[in-house]
Write a protein that holds these residues in place. Structure first.
Motif, mmCIF file in Angstrom:
data_model
loop_
_atom_site.group_PDB
_atom_site.id
_atom_site.type_symbol
_atom_site.label_atom_id
_atom_site.label_comp_id
_atom_site.label_asym_id
_atom_site.label_seq_id
_atom_site.Cartn_x
_atom_site.Cartn_y
_atom_site.Cartn_z
ATOM 1 N N PRO A 181 0.733 -1.019 -0.034
ATOM 2 C CA PRO A 181 -0.195 0.340 0.175
ATOM 3 C C PRO A 181 1.388 1.731 0.431
ATOM 4 C CG PRO A 181 0.135 -1.054 1.886
ATOM 5 C CD PRO A 181 0.476 -1.861 1.533
ATOM 6 N N VAL A 182 0.276 2.582 -0.798
ATOM 7 C CA VAL A 182 1.061 3.668 -0.493
ATOM 8 C C VAL A 182 0.341 4.785 0.348
ATOM 9 C CG1 VAL A 182 1.264 5.949 -1.981
ATOM 10 C CG2 VAL A 182 1.585 3.620 -3.012
ATOM 11 N N ILE A 183 0.657 4.373 1.904
ATOM 12 C CA ILE A 183 0.247 4.855 2.663
ATOM 13 C C ILE A 183 0.516 6.741 2.942
ATOM 14 C CG2 ILE A 183 -0.225 4.760 5.515
ATOM 15 C CD1 ILE A 183 0.933 1.752 4.667
ATOM 16 N N THR A 184 -0.475 7.052 2.367
ATOM 17 C CA THR A 184 -0.510 8.381 2.368
ATOM 18 C C THR A 184 -0.908 9.083 4.011
ATOM 19 O OG1 THR A 184 -1.564 9.288 0.737
ATOM 20 C CG2 THR A 184 0.619 8.996 0.328
ATOM 21 N N ASN A 185 -1.930 7.725 4.841
ATOM 22 C CA ASN A 185 -2.784 8.878 5.796
ATOM 23 C C ASN A 185 -1.852 8.516 7.087
ATOM 24 O OD1 ASN A 185 -4.952 7.923 7.670
ATOM 25 N ND2 ASN A 185 -5.664 9.257 6.273
ATOM 26 N N VAL A 186 -1.968 9.497 7.652
ATOM 27 C CA VAL A 186 -1.407 9.397 9.045
ATOM 28 C C VAL A 186 -2.174 8.343 10.084
ATOM 29 C CG1 VAL A 186 -0.469 10.294 11.720
ATOM 30 C CG2 VAL A 186 0.043 11.963 9.213
ATOM 31 N N PRO A 187 -3.457 8.172 10.345
ATOM 32 C CA PRO A 187 -3.841 7.761 11.283
ATOM 33 C C PRO A 187 -3.153 5.815 10.900
ATOM 34 C CG PRO A 187 -5.587 9.243 10.417
ATOM 35 C CD PRO A 187 -4.265 9.584 9.859
ATOM 36 N N GLY B 82 7.923 11.935 -1.439
ATOM 37 C CA GLY B 82 8.398 12.832 0.042
ATOM 38 C C GLY B 82 7.367 12.804 0.225
ATOM 39 N N THR B 83 5.408 12.691 0.158
ATOM 40 C CA THR B 83 3.851 12.722 0.548
ATOM 41 C C THR B 83 4.060 11.127 1.671
ATOM 42 O OG1 THR B 83 3.268 13.360 -1.059
ATOM 43 C CG2 THR B 83 2.245 12.080 0.880
ATOM 44 N N ILE B 84 4.461 10.040 1.554
ATOM 45 C CA ILE B 84 4.596 8.591 1.914
ATOM 46 C C ILE B 84 5.733 8.548 3.398
ATOM 47 C CG2 ILE B 84 5.260 6.627 2.006
ATOM 48 C CD1 ILE B 84 4.988 6.737 -0.641
ATOM 49 N N LEU B 85 6.646 9.768 3.518
ATOM 50 C CA LEU B 85 7.641 9.613 4.441
ATOM 51 C C LEU B 85 7.131 10.635 5.087
ATOM 52 C CD1 LEU B 85 11.530 9.697 2.358
ATOM 53 C CD2 LEU B 85 10.478 7.910 3.665
ATOM 54 N N LYS B 86 7.352 11.330 4.789
ATOM 55 C CA LYS B 86 6.515 12.742 5.794
ATOM 56 C C LYS B 86 4.768 12.054 6.773
ATOM 57 C CE LYS B 86 5.434 16.896 7.521
ATOM 58 N NZ LYS B 86 6.109 17.279 8.075
ATOM 59 N N THR B 87 4.675 11.421 5.912
ATOM 60 C CA THR B 87 3.712 10.827 6.679
ATOM 61 C C THR B 87 4.237 9.974 7.944
ATOM 62 O OG1 THR B 87 1.825 10.875 4.728
ATOM 63 C CG2 THR B 87 1.728 9.024 6.491
ATOM 64 N N LEU B 88 4.673 9.179 7.533
ATOM 65 C CA LEU B 88 5.626 8.288 8.566
ATOM 66 C C LEU B 88 6.133 8.687 9.557
ATOM 67 C CD1 LEU B 88 6.158 5.854 9.455
ATOM 68 C CD2 LEU B 88 8.043 5.380 7.350
ATOM 69 N N LEU C 80 2.700 0.524 12.569
ATOM 70 C CA LEU C 80 3.499 1.242 11.995
ATOM 71 C C LEU C 80 5.043 0.331 11.460
ATOM 72 C CD1 LEU C 80 4.309 3.539 15.147
ATOM 73 C CD2 LEU C 80 4.036 4.436 12.825
ATOM 74 N N ALA C 81 4.425 -0.292 11.974
ATOM 75 C CA ALA C 81 5.576 -1.558 10.920
ATOM 76 C C ALA C 81 5.386 -1.546 9.759
ATOM 77 C CB ALA C 81 5.812 -3.259 11.373
ATOM 78 N N LEU C 82 4.355 -2.224 9.361
ATOM 79 C CA LEU C 82 3.749 -2.369 7.866
ATOM 80 C C LEU C 82 4.222 -0.377 7.105
ATOM 81 C CD1 LEU C 82 2.610 -4.022 5.385
ATOM 82 C CD2 LEU C 82 0.103 -2.956 6.380
ATOM 83 N N ALA C 83 3.727 0.571 7.700
ATOM 84 C CA ALA C 83 3.828 1.249 6.587
ATOM 85 C C ALA C 83 5.831 2.149 6.890
ATOM 86 C CB ALA C 83 3.644 2.739 7.984
ATOM 87 N N THR C 84 6.603 1.234 7.516
ATOM 88 C CA THR C 84 7.327 1.874 7.678
ATOM 89 C C THR C 84 8.749 1.181 5.656
ATOM 90 O OG1 THR C 84 8.255 1.958 10.033
ATOM 91 C CG2 THR C 84 10.298 0.977 8.011
ATOM 92 N N LEU C 85 7.619 -0.894 6.062
ATOM 93 C CA LEU C 85 7.583 -1.689 4.801
ATOM 94 C C LEU C 85 7.447 -0.552 3.897
ATOM 95 C CD1 LEU C 85 9.087 -4.189 4.098
ATOM 96 C CD2 LEU C 85 7.275 -5.528 4.211
ATOM 97 N N ALA C 86 6.062 -0.625 3.818
ATOM 98 C CA ALA C 86 5.361 0.174 2.716
ATOM 99 C C ALA C 86 6.313 1.222 2.169
ATOM 100 C CB ALA C 86 4.036 0.305 2.787
ATOM 101 N N ALA C 87 6.575 2.293 2.987
ATOM 102 C CA ALA C 87 7.891 3.197 2.359
ATOM 103 C C ALA C 87 9.094 2.588 1.718
ATOM 104 C CB ALA C 87 7.864 3.975 4.083
#
Length: 294
Positions: A143-149, A172-178, A155-162
């Protein structure tokens, strides 16, 4: 400590062994709820002088189904020799542990992911004896995670996705979200994720974006990279941070550390030596494994 993307793509499963249960949902594989996860030795070397080593190996126990082994391989490019090695890994693991093995390949570009996803038949065309079918996670299906909630939910899945989307135009948006999602998270959780993200981005332009975000958004962190950003010339601070990271990894693995070993780690002033120990710590079975060959 910033290292290679290869290391980050599989080591995150060592840091967060339960991550695969969420990744499997993303990839459309039904796995019963996990009841335990065990980090296994990665050395697949036989008595013969041929060394074979899988990147990360986990034993996953579930509520309803039998336990299985998860071999995680980080793959940076196409490699025609890899399918034979992967087939060997799975056969060897099944022979050694008598548990069904599953191979997960993590990639950062679509072409490599599509190549790794192709089943490979081994044997005569008329009757293949084995068929290798890796499970692949990459920019084509993570997934492309650009939603903070959403990022904060896992957080682990968001990190792997990034990490898998390191080359995405919207990185840039993905990393800002993370980075925003990591605010107010306890350091013991956030620091390794900050480092794994930096490691996973490698030498891409996005790596500097992440460093800037860490410097601005995460200035209160004492992670190795954050310390380096705040004062790169302060060698003593760097060595202290790396030493504490080594001890943290050993504590997470419940490895006994004698006073002598602790002093050896905390008083070491050589960054290269500490970095070698840091790479060994996440999979060490004993403190001697950290110092192996030194």
């Amino acid at each position: 400590m910033v290292g290679s993307p290869h290391e980050a793509m599989h080591r995150i499963f060592q840091e967060h062994p339960g991550l695969f249960s969420r990744v499997s949902e993303v990839l459309g594989i039904t796995i019963s709820p996990l009841v335990s996860v065990t980090v296994m030795p990665t050395d697949l070397t036989e008595n013969r002088p041929v060394e074979r080593r899988v990147d990360t190996l986990l034993r996953l126990d579930t509520e309803d189904d039998e336990p299985f082994l998860l071999a995680v391989e980080a793959q940076g490019k196409k490699d025609t020799d890899k399918p034979a090695s992967w087939a060997y890994y799975l056969s060897y693991l099944y022979t050694k542990y008598r548990l069904p093995p599953l191979l997960l390949v993590v990639c950062q570009d679509r072409a490599t992911a599509e190549w790794a996803s192709c089943p490979v038949s081994i044997g005569p065309r008329q009757w293949p004896a084995l068929t290798l079918r890796p499970l692949v996670a990459g920019p084509h299906n993570m997934p492309v995670i650009t939603n903070v909630p959403e990022a904060r939910k896992d957080l682990a899945l968001a990190t792997l996705a990034a990490i898998t989307h390191a080359a995405d135009p919207d990185i840039g948006t993905i990393l800002k979200t993370l980075s925003t999602a990591l605010r107010d998270v306890p350091e013991i959780i956030a620091d390794p994720l900050v480092e794994l993200t930096a490691q996973g981005l490698g030498n891409r332009r996005a790596a500097q974006q992440w460093r800037n975000l860490v410097a601005v958004d995460l200035t209160f962190y004492k992670s190795f990279m954050a310390e380096e950003i705040r004062d790169e010339g302060r060698t003593e601070g760097r060595t202290e941070g790396i030493a504490q990271g080594i001890l943290l990894f050993l504590a997470q693995r419940r490895v006994d550390v004698s006073d002598e070993a602790r002093e050896r780690i905390t008083t070491c002033g050589d960054v290269d030596t500490l970095n070698r120990w840091l790479l060994r710590a996440p999979t060490a079975e004993s403190v001697e494994d950290v110092f192996a060959g030194e």
